[in-house]
Design a protein around this motif. Structure first.
Motif, short mmCIF file in Angstrom:
data_model
loop_
_atom_site.label_atom_id
_atom_site.label_comp_id
_atom_site.label_asym_id
_atom_site.label_seq_id
_atom_site.Cartn_x
_atom_site.Cartn_y
_atom_site.Cartn_z
N SER A 180 0.83 -1.20 0.00
CA SER A 180 0.00 0.00 0.00
C SER A 180 0.86 1.25 0.00
O SER A 180 1.96 1.27 0.56
N PRO A 182 -0.13 4.98 1.06
CA PRO A 182 -1.12 5.99 1.51
C PRO A 182 -0.59 7.42 1.31
O PRO A 182 -0.11 8.06 2.25
N THR A 183 -0.67 7.93 0.10
CA THR A 183 -0.03 9.21 -0.24
C THR A 183 -0.64 10.41 0.48
O THR A 183 0.01 11.44 0.61
N THR A 185 -1.85 10.38 3.67
CA THR A 185 -1.66 10.29 5.12
C THR A 185 -0.36 10.98 5.50
O THR A 185 0.72 10.53 5.14
N ALA A 188 2.52 9.12 7.19
CA ALA A 188 3.13 8.01 6.44
C ALA A 188 4.54 8.40 5.97
O ALA A 188 4.72 9.45 5.34
N TYR A 211 6.92 3.13 0.66
CA TYR A 211 6.25 3.37 1.93
C TYR A 211 6.93 2.53 3.01
O TYR A 211 6.97 1.31 2.94
N GLU A 214 4.27 4.03 9.25
CA GLU A 214 3.82 5.29 9.85
C GLU A 214 4.77 5.75 10.94
O GLU A 214 5.35 4.95 11.66
#
Length: 216
Positions: A180, A182-183, A185, A188, A211, A214
């Motif tokens: 994944s 999550p661009t 967030t 991230a 990525y 987090e």
């Protein structure tokens, strides 16, 4: 927004720090920015074989500290530190060329090793570019790169190619994903790099997102 904004710029000041850390007055600001640009250009050119990932420039009143994050620190340092000294003298010439003795800055170079080069978007990008220039099949190059990134511990990777891929007459875009990304967030931790590959049939633009998880 997440698909169009540079993920690193989007998070600078939040989870990422600035690449240049210094203060300047209004009269000196433009000169310092231009000097930073020239220093980065010089270091990128002279340390291309060292796997240069990041350049951080820190200035104080009479000191200039440059932190180099590289995959191969031995190439930067050289035999007995000769190469590092050569680079340092080049930086000193650029920064102190037109200054009086009292205004000259003391230059210091610090080399840090990148522990996991397969989690660096810039190094992954450079590897794909070198493979495309050697006429390596683009799908195989991208697939191998993504497998290495995921094996190094990434949570997700995305690679996009645009242009005359594999010498096609009409330009097109191809996207490849694993995991994944999550661009949007902001917490991230996403590493990003982009650059063109000048192949025999034309330019192919390459973008890499990695990525890493987090930031708590």
């Amino acid at each position: 927004m997440g698909q169009k904004v540079n993920p690193i710029n989007f998070r600078t000041g939040g989870i990422f720090n600035w690449k240049s850390l210094w203060f300047a007055s209004k009269t000196d600001y433009a000169e310092k920015v231009l000097e930073d640009y020239k220093l980065r250009e010089y270091l990128e050119k002279n340390l291309a074989n060292a796997g240069l990932v990041e350049i951080e420039i820190r200035r104080s009143i009479n000191k200039l500290l440059i932190v180099l994050s590289v995959a191969r620190p031995g190439v930067v340092i050289g035999k007995g530190g000769t190469n590092l000294e050569k680079v340092k003298k080049g930086v000193e010439r650029m920064t102190n060329v037109s200054k009086d003795k009292k205004d000259k800055a003391r230059v210091e170079l610090k080399v840090e090793e990148v522990k996991k080069p397969d989690l660096s978007a810039k190094l992954v990008l450079e590897r794909i570019i070198s493979q495309l220039l050697a006429r390596y099949p683009h799908r195989r190059a991208v697939t191998q790169a993504m497998e290495k990134v995921m094996a190094a511990g990434a949570k997700g990777v995305k690679i996009q190619l645009s242009g005359r891929i594999a010498g096609a007459e009409i330009g097109r875009s191809e996207k490849y994903f694993q995991g994944s990304i999550p661009t949007q967030t902001l917490r991230a931790n996403i590493d990003y790099a982009e650059a063109p590959a000048k192949t025999r049939s034309g330019y192919v633009g390459i973008k890499v997102w990695i990525y890493k998880g987090e930031v708590v």
